[in-house]
Enzyme design. Structure first.
Site, PDB file in Angstrom:
ATOM      1  CE  LYS A  84      -4.183   1.330   2.573  1.00 29.21           C
ATOM      2  NZ  LYS A  84      -4.769   1.203   3.919  1.00 29.21           N
TER       3      LYS A  84
HETATM    4  C1  E4P Z   1      -8.184   2.338   3.959  1.00 32.68           C
HETATM    5  O1  E4P Z   1      -7.414   1.503   3.530  1.00 32.68           O
HETATM    6  C2  E4P Z   1      -7.981   3.075   5.216  1.00 32.68           C
HETATM    7  O2  E4P Z   1      -7.330   2.228   6.134  1.00 32.68           O
HETATM    8  C3  E4P Z   1      -9.264   3.502   5.892  1.00 32.68           C
HETATM    9  O3  E4P Z   1     -10.409   3.106   5.195  1.00 32.68           O
HETATM   10  C4  E4P Z   1      -9.262   4.875   6.435  1.00 32.68           C
HETATM   11  O4  E4P Z   1     -10.498   5.157   7.037  1.00 32.68           O
HETATM   12  P1  E4P Z   1     -10.739   6.334   8.092  1.00 32.68           P
HETATM   13  O5  E4P Z   1     -10.978   7.588   7.328  1.00 32.68           O
HETATM   14  O6  E4P Z   1     -11.956   5.900   8.839  1.00 32.68           O
HETATM   15  O7  E4P Z   1      -9.496   6.414   8.942  1.00 32.68           O
END
Ligand code: E4P
Length: 216
Positions: A84
């Site tokens: 990622k």
């Molecule tokens: C995606 O891969 C992220 O980990 C995540 O969805 C972020 O979400 P949040 O805005 O609730 O922190």
């Protein structure tokens, strides 16, 4: 629509996996930071023992060389690791370099359609538009999903649209209607997908009627 869980908690991952419909996991540095007494590498290895689908492992580096080094380490953990990377200039270069080698990449922190177009051109396996964070600043997160879906369909890009930053069931419903390929969802929202008062009341009534007719 594939379902991933958005967490680094082993208990939540086990609970979601037990439902039998979990396709993958996304983690990020903030989620890992909530976990006590473990390292990112150790936790990723534990997650990959439970879930055989894609498990996203995010890099901490913000420069190309650092990202490549971290990706190399993460890839040693298990064959289902997806790297990622942030959707930045260096992240885009990293996406291209890794995708060219056959590594699956999830491009995270995507907030506008052109970022999604660029990462698709660089061969990303997944793009992660953050819908909840856009809604938080009075922009329309769902509109971003719709625009990316249309752009990818216009040109036949194979990058999967992974709707991220999902906060509630209506986000999930609208993602499915907009044609998102994947939704990554917190455990609290996964549980809400099975919840309806008419289901609970209906079940209660069925059991009451049965017991009245056939007292034991
Ligand atoms: C995606 O891969 C992220 O980990 C995540 O969805 C972020 O979400 P949040 O805005 O609730 O922190």
């Amino acid at each position: 629509m594939d379902l991933y869980i958005d967490t680094a908690s082993l208990n939540e991952i086990k609970e979601a996996a037990a439902l039998g419909v979990l396709d993958g996991v996304t983690t990020n540095p903030s989620l890992i930071a909530k976990e006590q007494g473990t390292t990112y590498a150790k936790r990723l290895a534990e997650i990959c023992e439970i879930v055989k689908g894609p498990v996203s492992a995010e890099v901490i580096s913000t420069d190309f060389a650092g990202m490549m080094k971290e990706a190399e380490q993460h890839l040693k953990i298990a064959s289902n690791i997806v790297i990622k990377l942030p959707t930045t200039i260096d992240g885009l270069k990293g996406c291209k370099a890794l995708s060219d080698k056959g590594v699956k990449v999830n491009m995270t922190l995507c907030f506008q359609p052109l970022q999604a177009l660029m990462v698709a051109k660089a061969g990303a396996f997944l793009v992660s538009p953050f819908i909840g964070r856009l809604d938080d600043i009075a922009e329309d997160g769902m509109e971003l999903i719709q625009k990316i879906r249309q752009i990818y369909d216009n040109y036949g890009y194979q990058t999967k649209v992974l709707a991220a930053s999902i906060r509630h069931p209506m986000h999930m419903v609208n993602c499915a209607l907009a044609g998102a390929d994947v939704a990554t969802v917190p455990m609290s929202v996964i549980k809400q997908t099975l919840s309806h008062p008419l289901t609970d009341n209906g079940l209660k009534k069925f059991l009451e009627d049965y017991k009245k007719a056939f007292p034991s």
